[in-house]
Design a protein around this motif. Structure first.
Motif, PDB file in Angstrom:
ATOM      1  N   CYS A 142       0.789   3.964  -3.093  1.00 55.87           N
ATOM      2  CA  CYS A 142       0.217   5.082  -3.414  1.00 55.87           C
ATOM      3  C   CYS A 142       0.937   6.217  -2.597  1.00 55.87           C
ATOM      4  CB  CYS A 142      -1.179   4.817  -1.606  1.00 55.87           C
ATOM      5  SG  CYS A 142      -2.126   3.643  -2.227  1.00 55.87           S
ATOM      6  N   PRO A 143       1.977   6.668  -2.908  1.00 49.98           N
ATOM      7  CA  PRO A 143       2.714   7.443  -2.528  1.00 49.98           C
ATOM      8  C   PRO A 143       2.404   8.754  -1.846  1.00 49.98           C
ATOM      9  CG  PRO A 143       2.832   7.216  -5.838  1.00 49.98           C
ATOM     10  CD  PRO A 143       2.033   5.991  -4.466  1.00 49.98           C
ATOM     11  N   ARG A 144       1.332   9.283  -2.443  1.00 50.01           N
ATOM     12  CA  ARG A 144       0.789  10.570  -1.488  1.00 50.01           C
ATOM     13  C   ARG A 144       0.305  10.580  -0.223  1.00 50.01           C
ATOM     14  NH1 ARG A 144      -0.488  10.310  -6.578  1.00 50.01           N
ATOM     15  NH2 ARG A 144       0.620  12.705  -8.255  1.00 50.01           N
ATOM     16  N   LEU A 145       0.093   9.309   0.010  1.00 52.03           N
ATOM     17  CA  LEU A 145      -0.157   8.719   1.750  1.00 52.03           C
ATOM     18  C   LEU A 145       0.139   9.331   2.130  1.00 52.03           C
ATOM     19  CD1 LEU A 145      -2.566   6.595   2.535  1.00 52.03           C
ATOM     20  CD2 LEU A 145      -0.717   5.240   3.284  1.00 52.03           C
ATOM     21  N   ARG A 146      -0.607   9.773   3.412  1.00 47.37           N
ATOM     22  CA  ARG A 146      -0.001  11.571   4.130  1.00 47.37           C
ATOM     23  C   ARG A 146      -0.441  10.598   5.693  1.00 47.37           C
ATOM     24  NH1 ARG A 146      -2.605  14.847   0.542  1.00 47.37           N
ATOM     25  NH2 ARG A 146      -3.933  15.379   2.386  1.00 47.37           N
ATOM     26  N   ALA A 147      -1.058   9.596   5.808  1.00 45.48           N
ATOM     27  CA  ALA A 147      -1.864   9.548   7.293  1.00 45.48           C
ATOM     28  C   ALA A 147      -2.627   7.927   7.210  1.00 45.48           C
ATOM     29  CB  ALA A 147      -2.928  10.243   8.111  1.00 45.48           C
ATOM     30  N   LEU A 148      -1.667   7.202   7.877  1.00 40.73           N
ATOM     31  CA  LEU A 148      -2.236   5.570   8.242  1.00 40.73           C
ATOM     32  C   LEU A 148      -2.043   5.745   9.824  1.00 40.73           C
ATOM     33  CD1 LEU A 148      -1.932   3.058   7.240  1.00 40.73           C
ATOM     34  CD2 LEU A 148       0.190   2.641   7.005  1.00 40.73           C
ATOM     35  N   ARG A 149      -3.557   5.439  10.017  1.00 40.58           N
ATOM     36  CA  ARG A 149      -4.461   4.957  10.968  1.00 40.58           C
ATOM     37  C   ARG A 149      -4.607   3.318  11.087  1.00 40.58           C
ATOM     38  NH1 ARG A 149      -6.029   9.856   9.568  1.00 40.58           N
ATOM     39  NH2 ARG A 149      -5.017  11.175  10.626  1.00 40.58           N
ATOM     40  N   LEU A 150      -3.652   3.294  12.364  1.00 45.92           N
ATOM     41  CA  LEU A 150      -4.014   1.628  12.693  1.00 45.92           C
ATOM     42  C   LEU A 150      -4.533   1.206  14.329  1.00 45.92           C
ATOM     43  CD1 LEU A 150      -0.655   0.320  10.532  1.00 45.92           C
ATOM     44  CD2 LEU A 150      -3.014   0.052   9.698  1.00 45.92           C
ATOM     45  N   GLU A 151      -5.664   0.477  14.457  1.00 46.74           N
ATOM     46  CA  GLU A 151      -5.459   0.310  15.562  1.00 46.74           C
ATOM     47  C   GLU A 151      -5.652  -1.215  15.585  1.00 46.74           C
ATOM     48  OE1 GLU A 151      -8.336   2.694  18.796  1.00 46.74           O
ATOM     49  OE2 GLU A 151      -9.726   1.705  17.176  1.00 46.74           O
ATOM     50  N   ASN A 152      -5.565  -1.655  16.730  1.00 42.64           N
ATOM     51  CA  ASN A 152      -5.983  -3.356  17.084  1.00 42.64           C
ATOM     52  C   ASN A 152      -5.453  -4.116  16.379  1.00 42.64           C
ATOM     53  OD1 ASN A 152      -7.026  -5.695  19.117  1.00 42.64           O
ATOM     54  ND2 ASN A 152      -9.061  -4.516  18.640  1.00 42.64           N
ATOM     55  N   CYS A 153      -4.835  -3.695  15.437  1.00 39.08           N
ATOM     56  CA  CYS A 153      -4.234  -4.895  14.055  1.00 39.08           C
ATOM     57  C   CYS A 153      -3.598  -5.551  14.629  1.00 39.08           C
ATOM     58  CB  CYS A 153      -3.895  -3.810  12.819  1.00 39.08           C
ATOM     59  SG  CYS A 153      -4.912  -2.567  12.017  1.00 39.08           S
ATOM     60  N   ALA A 154      -3.648  -6.819  14.941  1.00 40.69           N
ATOM     61  CA  ALA A 154      -3.240  -7.827  15.655  1.00 40.69           C
ATOM     62  C   ALA A 154      -1.415  -8.567  14.787  1.00 40.69           C
ATOM     63  CB  ALA A 154      -3.640  -8.751  16.266  1.00 40.69           C
ATOM     64  N   ARG A 155      -1.583  -8.341  13.649  1.00 37.74           N
ATOM     65  CA  ARG A 155      -0.429  -9.096  12.676  1.00 37.74           C
ATOM     66  C   ARG A 155       0.236  -7.966  12.418  1.00 37.74           C
ATOM     67  NH1 ARG A 155      -2.670 -13.688   8.985  1.00 37.74           N
ATOM     68  NH2 ARG A 155      -3.690 -15.196  11.433  1.00 37.74           N
ATOM     69  N   VAL A 156       0.790  -6.739  12.220  1.00 39.24           N
ATOM     70  CA  VAL A 156       1.372  -5.824  12.526  1.00 39.24           C
ATOM     71  C   VAL A 156       2.137  -5.978  12.850  1.00 39.24           C
ATOM     72  CG1 VAL A 156       1.351  -2.909  12.175  1.00 39.24           C
ATOM     73  CG2 VAL A 156      -0.206  -4.332  11.299  1.00 39.24           C
ATOM     74  N   THR A 157       3.780  -5.475  12.366  1.00 39.92           N
ATOM     75  CA  THR A 157       4.539  -5.547  13.314  1.00 39.92           C
ATOM     76  C   THR A 157       5.746  -4.739  12.871  1.00 39.92           C
ATOM     77  OG1 THR A 157       6.543  -6.907  11.769  1.00 39.92           O
ATOM     78  CG2 THR A 157       4.648  -8.029  13.285  1.00 39.92           C
ATOM     79  N   ASN A 158       6.726  -5.043  13.789  1.00 40.91           N
ATOM     80  CA  ASN A 158       8.043  -4.257  13.435  1.00 40.91           C
ATOM     81  C   ASN A 158       8.114  -4.121  11.528  1.00 40.91           C
ATOM     82  OD1 ASN A 158       8.211  -3.285  15.657  1.00 40.91           O
ATOM     83  ND2 ASN A 158      10.369  -4.296  16.036  1.00 40.91           N
ATOM     84  N   LEU A 191       0.725  -0.627   0.329  1.00 41.00           N
ATOM     85  CA  LEU A 191      -0.023   0.201   0.078  1.00 41.00           C
ATOM     86  C   LEU A 191       0.610   0.801   0.314  1.00 41.00           C
ATOM     87  CD1 LEU A 191      -2.475   0.846   0.205  1.00 41.00           C
ATOM     88  CD2 LEU A 191      -2.556   1.699   2.762  1.00 41.00           C
ATOM     89  N   LEU A 192       2.181   1.336   0.824  1.00 38.86           N
ATOM     90  CA  LEU A 192       2.814   2.494   0.664  1.00 38.86           C
ATOM     91  C   LEU A 192       3.573   2.872  -0.343  1.00 38.86           C
ATOM     92  CD1 LEU A 192       4.249   1.377   4.360  1.00 38.86           C
ATOM     93  CD2 LEU A 192       2.907   3.714   4.042  1.00 38.86           C
ATOM     94  N   LEU A 193       4.068   1.384  -1.328  1.00 36.29           N
ATOM     95  CA  LEU A 193       4.673   1.379  -2.383  1.00 36.29           C
ATOM     96  C   LEU A 193       3.939   2.483  -3.403  1.00 36.29           C
ATOM     97  CD1 LEU A 193       6.338  -1.266  -2.363  1.00 36.29           C
ATOM     98  CD2 LEU A 193       7.656   0.587  -2.474  1.00 36.29           C
TER      99      LEU A 193
END
Length: 237
Positions: free
Chosen positions: A139-155, A135-137
């Protein structure tokens, strides 16, 4: 005056006041209104309150999309957040019905919505680091990414932000238990201008696969450097 006598601009304005289901219903009445429904400029904002909504045909993805949110507040979110190796057969069957929905949907977004500026994902327990990196690759204009309670998101997501989030100004990784304090420190060092929120994330207990748990259980207090020493009844792979 009949609705079809309105010009395109007026029809788009009229549609903009309707929810997704109402837009779809109105589009079924004639080809002219169906064309209005299909107009990409009608869809700069998309908000979903359940994963089932992602499977409907009452919206369109396109280059006009600027803001996307998927906020799932359901008792099933708790099931999704359970570590995979701890889930019962019944819990796994529940997750199998929707575990790929968000990732598959975001892949469509990557292909169709290059101008996306804001994404919010809440309660999406199966969204993966790989999907967010793409998604980051894409959508190069992405200014805000808000993740909450997303258990598989890691470093790994934090590393992808540092590598590919050139336009990103705001990142939230709240209640994401597999994000560590060390990962947050590295991201802050790499992106000092980024507004970063990680409420409770680094303080939560991360996933521990059975092998890691067995290894931790067999560490002798006297072992130098915290090395794993085999016990008579267990061993570390």
């Amino acid at each position: 005056m009949h609705i079809t006598q309105l010009n395109r601009e007026c029809l788009l304005c009229l549609f903009s006041f309707l929810d997704k289901d109402s837009r779809k219903s109105l589009s079924r009445t004639c080809s002219q209104l169906r064309d209005v429904f299909e107009d990409p400029t009608l869809w700069p904002l998309l908000h979903f309150h359940s994963l089932a909504e992602l499977k409907k045909d009452n919206f369109r993805l396109g280059p006009a999309l600027r803001s996307l949110s998927i906020c799932w507040h359901s008792s099933r979110v708790q099931v999704c957040s359970i570590e995979d190796w701890l889930k019962s057969a019944f819990q796994r069957s529940i997750c199998s019905q929707h575990e790929s929905l968000v990732n598959d949907f975001l892949l469509q977004v990557c292909n169709r919505c290059p101008n996306l500026a804001s994404v919010t994902l809440s309660g999406c327990g199966h969204v993966t680091d790989d999907c967010l990196a793409r998604l980051l690759l894409s959508c190069p204009r992405l200014r805000a990414l808000r993740l909450e309670n997303c258990a598989r998101v890691t470093n790994r997501t934090l590393a992808a932000v540092a590598a590919h989030g050139r336009a990103l100004q705001t990142l939230h990784v709240d209640f994401c238990r597999n994000v560590s304090a060390a990962g947050l420190l590295r991201l802050r060092a790499a992106c000092p201008g980024l507004t970063l929120s990680a409420e409770h994330s680094a303080a939560m207990i991360p996933d521990q696969p059975p092998l890691a748990r067995g290894c931790a259980a067999s560490v002798s207090p006297a072992a130098p450097g915290g090395q794993c020493l085999p016990h008579a009844t267990s061993s570390c792979g």
